[in-house]
Design an enzyme around this catalytic site. Structure first.
Site, PDB file in Angstrom:
ATOM      1  N   MET A  54      15.704  16.991  76.277  1.00  0.00           N
ATOM      2  CA  MET A  54      14.819  16.184  77.124  1.00  0.00           C
ATOM      3  C   MET A  54      13.482  15.972  76.408  1.00  0.00           C
ATOM      4  O   MET A  54      12.497  15.550  77.026  1.00  0.00           O
ATOM      5  CB  MET A  54      14.602  16.862  78.475  1.00  0.00           C
ATOM      6  CG  MET A  54      15.917  17.022  79.250  1.00  0.00           C
ATOM      7  SD  MET A  54      15.693  17.173  81.010  1.00  0.00           S
ATOM      8  CE  MET A  54      14.836  18.732  81.084  1.00  0.00           C
TER       9      MET A  54
ATOM     10  N   LYS B  49      19.491  29.844  75.689  1.00  0.00           N
ATOM     11  CA  LYS B  49      18.420  29.880  76.700  1.00  0.00           C
ATOM     12  C   LYS B  49      18.933  29.393  78.059  1.00  0.00           C
ATOM     13  O   LYS B  49      18.607  29.951  79.097  1.00  0.00           O
ATOM     14  CB  LYS B  49      17.267  29.019  76.188  1.00  0.00           C
ATOM     15  CG  LYS B  49      16.307  28.508  77.205  1.00  0.00           C
ATOM     16  CD  LYS B  49      15.193  29.476  77.417  1.00  0.00           C
ATOM     17  CE  LYS B  49      14.079  28.925  78.263  1.00  0.00           C
ATOM     18  NZ  LYS B  49      14.312  27.698  78.956  1.00  0.00           N
TER      19      LYS B  49
ATOM     20  N   GLY C 123      21.417  25.564  73.418  1.00  0.00           N
ATOM     21  CA  GLY C 123      20.724  26.849  73.319  1.00  0.00           C
ATOM     22  C   GLY C 123      21.259  27.843  74.346  1.00  0.00           C
ATOM     23  O   GLY C 123      21.515  27.485  75.497  1.00  0.00           O
TER      24      GLY C 123
ATOM     25  N   HIS D  85      10.073  21.847  70.737  1.00  0.00           N
ATOM     26  CA  HIS D  85       9.449  23.071  70.226  1.00  0.00           C
ATOM     27  C   HIS D  85      10.410  23.698  69.222  1.00  0.00           C
ATOM     28  O   HIS D  85      11.489  23.132  68.944  1.00  0.00           O
ATOM     29  CB  HIS D  85       9.094  24.014  71.385  1.00  0.00           C
ATOM     30  CG  HIS D  85      10.241  24.301  72.320  1.00  0.00           C
ATOM     31  ND1 HIS D  85      11.401  24.917  71.916  1.00  0.00           N
ATOM     32  CD2 HIS D  85      10.404  24.035  73.642  1.00  0.00           C
ATOM     33  CE1 HIS D  85      12.220  25.040  72.939  1.00  0.00           C
ATOM     34  NE2 HIS D  85      11.644  24.501  74.001  1.00  0.00           N
ATOM     35  N   GLU D  86      10.048  24.881  68.723  1.00  0.00           N
ATOM     36  CA  GLU D  86      10.857  25.520  67.677  1.00  0.00           C
ATOM     37  C   GLU D  86      12.307  25.762  68.109  1.00  0.00           C
ATOM     38  O   GLU D  86      13.207  25.807  67.275  1.00  0.00           O
ATOM     39  CB  GLU D  86      10.230  26.856  67.261  1.00  0.00           C
ATOM     40  CG  GLU D  86       8.954  26.714  66.442  1.00  0.00           C
ATOM     41  CD  GLU D  86       9.172  25.942  65.144  1.00  0.00           C
ATOM     42  OE1 GLU D  86      10.224  26.123  64.505  1.00  0.00           O
ATOM     43  OE2 GLU D  86       8.296  25.129  64.792  1.00  0.00           O
ATOM     44  N   GLY D  87      12.521  25.964  69.409  1.00  0.00           N
ATOM     45  CA  GLY D  87      13.894  26.166  69.904  1.00  0.00           C
ATOM     46  C   GLY D  87      14.744  24.933  69.653  1.00  0.00           C
ATOM     47  O   GLY D  87      15.831  25.012  69.057  1.00  0.00           O
ATOM     48  N   HIS D  88      14.236  23.776  70.081  1.00  0.00           N
ATOM     49  CA  HIS D  88      14.971  22.526  69.849  1.00  0.00           C
ATOM     50  C   HIS D  88      15.176  22.296  68.350  1.00  0.00           C
ATOM     51  O   HIS D  88      16.246  21.864  67.918  1.00  0.00           O
ATOM     52  CB  HIS D  88      14.171  21.334  70.376  1.00  0.00           C
ATOM     53  CG  HIS D  88      13.878  21.342  71.841  1.00  0.00           C
ATOM     54  ND1 HIS D  88      12.605  21.451  72.334  1.00  0.00           N
ATOM     55  CD2 HIS D  88      14.691  21.238  72.918  1.00  0.00           C
ATOM     56  CE1 HIS D  88      12.637  21.389  73.659  1.00  0.00           C
ATOM     57  NE2 HIS D  88      13.891  21.277  74.046  1.00  0.00           N
TER      58      HIS D  88
ATOM     59  N   GLN E  13      19.503  15.374  87.014  1.00  0.00           N
ATOM     60  CA  GLN E  13      19.582  16.843  87.014  1.00  0.00           C
ATOM     61  C   GLN E  13      18.364  17.504  87.647  1.00  0.00           C
ATOM     62  O   GLN E  13      18.266  18.724  87.667  1.00  0.00           O
ATOM     63  CB  GLN E  13      19.845  17.376  85.601  1.00  0.00           C
ATOM     64  CG  GLN E  13      18.681  17.235  84.648  1.00  0.00           C
ATOM     65  CD  GLN E  13      19.082  17.600  83.231  1.00  0.00           C
ATOM     66  OE1 GLN E  13      19.851  16.886  82.586  1.00  0.00           O
ATOM     67  NE2 GLN E  13      18.585  18.718  82.738  1.00  0.00           N
TER      68      GLN E  13
HETATM   69  P1  AMP Z   1      15.876  20.832  77.064  1.00  0.00           P
HETATM   70  O1  AMP Z   1      15.107  19.830  76.309  1.00  0.00           O
HETATM   71  O2  AMP Z   1      15.043  21.866  77.726  1.00  0.00           O
HETATM   72  O3  AMP Z   1      16.920  20.222  77.960  1.00  0.00           O
HETATM   73  O4  AMP Z   1      16.703  21.649  75.969  1.00  0.00           O
HETATM   74  C1  AMP Z   1      17.531  21.001  75.049  1.00  0.00           C
HETATM   75  C2  AMP Z   1      18.350  22.037  74.331  1.00  0.00           C
HETATM   76  O5  AMP Z   1      17.492  22.957  73.672  1.00  0.00           O
HETATM   77  C3  AMP Z   1      19.235  22.852  75.300  1.00  0.00           C
HETATM   78  O6  AMP Z   1      20.492  23.090  74.687  1.00  0.00           O
HETATM   79  C4  AMP Z   1      18.444  24.122  75.435  1.00  0.00           C
HETATM   80  O7  AMP Z   1      19.240  25.243  75.760  1.00  0.00           O
HETATM   81  C5  AMP Z   1      17.845  24.267  74.051  1.00  0.00           C
HETATM   82  N1  AMP Z   1      16.674  25.139  74.107  1.00  0.00           N
HETATM   83  C6  AMP Z   1      15.619  25.051  74.958  1.00  0.00           C
HETATM   84  N2  AMP Z   1      14.761  26.087  74.756  1.00  0.00           N
HETATM   85  C7  AMP Z   1      15.291  26.824  73.761  1.00  0.00           C
HETATM   86  C8  AMP Z   1      14.901  28.028  73.101  1.00  0.00           C
HETATM   87  N3  AMP Z   1      13.778  28.678  73.417  1.00  0.00           N
HETATM   88  N4  AMP Z   1      15.688  28.507  72.111  1.00  0.00           N
HETATM   89  C9  AMP Z   1      16.835  27.863  71.775  1.00  0.00           C
HETATM   90  N5  AMP Z   1      17.268  26.734  72.360  1.00  0.00           N
HETATM   91  C10 AMP Z   1      16.512  26.225  73.340  1.00  0.00           C
END
Ligand code: AMP
Length: 289
Positions: free
Chosen positions: A28, A155, A153, A32-35, A59
């Site tokens: 979305m 997460k 993730g 950040h570093e996770g993405h 969602q």
């Molecule tokens: P989002 O943009 O929040 O929908 O997340 C997009 C993808 O990034 C999803 O698969 C999340 O699980 C993953 N994600 C979000 N935060 C993290 C994190 N801290 N570490 C690893 N993956 C993450």
């Protein structure tokens, strides 16, 4: 090289010119570093990567943060550019960022994906309709992008299980890869929602990962059978704190109650600080005495 497209037709035209293996990272945005760790892995395991950036209205519940969710496309593109140059990656990244929900859903949208059972608990129970929105948009993104592998993730642990179940049940030829949780130096799981928090709330938010870790310690100290009493004591004490939307220890494979066949559990929590709801989880292998 980054190729940005914002309409379905532009995306399909570009996609039809690509061959080789494709790693998909649905997001979305507000990266950040996770993405970026998901994108990094997708690039290392495939010929090219597609990242979708779409704040999906279906969602979000009626009282959730769809309107205020941060939309930061320009900064996101810069972060991807930096990743490619830092890691010296010479591969293409297609960024598909539909400008409007209509771009994704079109007219007469009336078909939804509904994954049952594993959505009855945790976020599925607390956010009615959430996983129907997630399943539906991810199915659509899979159909448009036709990836070899898709990266999610840990997460959002329940989300990965939902996507895996959907992929398996509907015979989609896509491998689902689960990536580790990226955390800040204090242990807080990175999330686009962390920026809703002020400095005090950031500290308060640490209670989420700290509680998951103390439950993990109880479980790993001894066998599941012996840890059960102390574990329940923590859960009982914590439920007095009404910031928890949920805090549960479940079988990691199916999100059911732990049974003698269970070999791995997920400790999952959703914790609310004022209007911000954060989620986190830990996976732990268990043994029996
Ligand atoms: P989002 O943009 O929040 O929908 O997340 C997009 C993808 O990034 C999803 O698969 C999340 O699980 C993953 N994600 C979000 N935060 C993290 C994190 N801290 N570490 C690893 N993956 C993450």
């Amino acid at each position: 090289m980054i190729q940005l497209v914002t309409t379905k037709q532009e995306f399909l035209d570009l996609r039809s010119k690509k061959s080789g293996t494709i790693g998909l990272v649905p997001t979305m945005g507000n990266l950040h570093e996770g993405h970026l760790s998901l994108l990094d892995r997708a690039l290392s395991e495939n010929d090219l990567a597609i990242m979708t950036i779409f704040v999906n209205p279906t969602q979000f519940g009626p009282n959730e943060d769809f309107d205020k969710y941060p939309r930061t496309l320009e900064a996101d593109l810069n972060k991807i550019t930096n990743l490619l140059s830092e890691k010296k990656v010479d591969k293409d990244v297609i960024v598909y960022a539909p400008a409007t929900p209509h771009e994704i859903y079109g007219d007469n949208f009336s078909t939804f994906i509904n994954v049952k059972e594993i959505t009855d608990v945790l976020c599925g129970a607390k956010r009615p309709g959430h996983f129907e929105g997630v399943g539906t948009v991810v199915y659509k993104i899979f159909s448009l992008t036709k990836p070899t592998k898709a990266y999610f993730g840990q997460k959002d642990y329940q989300q990965v299980l939902v996507i895996k179940r959907m992929t398996e049940n509907l015979d989609l030829p896509i491998e689902i890869i689960t990536c580790d949780i990226a955390r800040n130096e204090m242990g807080l799981a990175l999330s686009s929602r962390n920026q809703y928090l002020n400095a005090t709330e950031m500290i308060e938010a640490l209670h989420l990962s700290q509680t998951l870790n103390s439950i993990k310690n109880e479980i790993t100290k001894e066998s599941w059978t012996n840890a059960y009493a102390s574990l329940n004591l923590i859960l009982e004490n914590e439920t007095k704190n009404n910031r928890w939307d949920y805090l549960e220890v479940l079988d990691a494979d199916n999100l059911k109650e732990v049974r003698p066949e269970t070999s791995r559990v997920v400790i999952a929590g959703a914790y609310k600080i004022n209007n911000t709801r954060l989620i986190d989880n830990l996976l732990v292998d268990i043994t029996y005495a």
